[in-house]
Design a protein around this motif. Structure first.
Motif, mmCIF file in Angstrom:
data_model
loop_
_atom_site.group_PDB
_atom_site.id
_atom_site.type_symbol
_atom_site.label_atom_id
_atom_site.label_comp_id
_atom_site.label_asym_id
_atom_site.label_seq_id
_atom_site.Cartn_x
_atom_site.Cartn_y
_atom_site.Cartn_z
ATOM 1 N N HIS A 39 0.860 -1.185 0.000
ATOM 2 C CA HIS A 39 0.000 0.000 0.000
ATOM 3 C C HIS A 39 0.900 1.240 0.000
ATOM 4 O O HIS A 39 1.876 1.314 0.740
ATOM 5 C CB HIS A 39 -0.912 0.033 1.223
ATOM 6 C CG HIS A 39 -1.676 1.314 1.306
ATOM 7 N ND1 HIS A 39 -2.747 1.586 0.497
ATOM 8 C CD2 HIS A 39 -1.470 2.410 2.067
ATOM 9 C CE1 HIS A 39 -3.196 2.804 0.769
ATOM 10 N NE2 HIS A 39 -2.438 3.319 1.724
ATOM 11 N N ASP A 41 0.842 5.632 0.137
ATOM 12 C CA ASP A 41 0.039 6.809 0.477
ATOM 13 C C ASP A 41 -0.074 7.782 -0.683
ATOM 14 O O ASP A 41 -0.977 8.617 -0.694
ATOM 15 C CB ASP A 41 0.651 7.526 1.685
ATOM 16 C CG ASP A 41 0.602 6.661 2.937
ATOM 17 O OD1 ASP A 41 -0.408 5.974 3.147
ATOM 18 O OD2 ASP A 41 1.591 6.677 3.692
ATOM 19 N N VAL A 77 -5.807 5.309 -3.889
ATOM 20 C CA VAL A 77 -4.470 5.848 -3.702
ATOM 21 C C VAL A 77 -4.376 7.176 -4.464
ATOM 22 O O VAL A 77 -4.681 7.226 -5.650
ATOM 23 C CB VAL A 77 -3.397 4.866 -4.231
ATOM 24 C CG1 VAL A 77 -2.004 5.448 -4.085
ATOM 25 C CG2 VAL A 77 -3.501 3.520 -3.527
#
Length: 115
Positions: A39, A41, A77
Motif C-alpha cells: 500500500h 500513500d 491511492v
C-alpha cells in the motif's frame, strides 16, 4: 514512477527532505508488482514513458488492483501526475482505485529548482 533518472533523483530529494519513505520505479512495468503487493500513500506518476506511459500504467494498475483480493475495500491511492505536458493535454482515464490529486509540470519544477 518515472523513466528519467534526473526526475526520480529530484523528486526523491524533495520527498526525503520531508522524511517520506520512498520507493522508486523507472517505468510502469516495474511499478505494477510494487503497487499490487504494497500500500502506498501517494503515487507520483510520469505521464510519458517509452515502455508503458502513465495512462496505460494507471489503467493496468487499476485493473490489477480491482482483481486483487488484498486491495478490496481500501480507499483510492492519490496520484500526482508529473509530466512535461500541460494539464489540458492529459487524458485522464476513469479509475476506481486511484484518485487524481494534482499535476506537476516537469519544466516548471526543474526551472524553479535552478533559480
Amino acid at each position: 514512477i518515472d523513466d528519467s533518472l534526473d526526475s526520480v533523483k529530484l523528486m526523491s530529494h524533495i520527498l526525503d527532505h520531508y522524511k517520506c519513505d520512498i520507493t522508486m520505479a523507472f517505468d510502469g512495468q516495474d511499478a505494477i508488482p510494487l503497487l499490487i503487493n504494497r500500500h502506498f500513500d501517494l503515487v507520483i506518476l510520469d505521464w510519458q514513458m517509452p515502455q508503458m506511459g502513465g495512462r496505460e500504467t494507471l489503467l493496468l494498475m487499476d485493473r490489477l488492483m480491482h482483481e486483487s483480493k488484498t486491495h478490496k475495500n481500501k480507499r483510492p491511492v492519490p496520484v500526482v501526475i508529473y509530466t512535461g505536458h500541460s494539464e489540458e493535454e492529459l487524458e485522464l482515464p476513469l479509475v476506481r482505485h486511484f484518485s487524481y490529486m494534482g499535476f506537476i509540470n516537469k519544466r516548471q519544477a526543474f526551472s524553479s529548482m535552478l533559480r
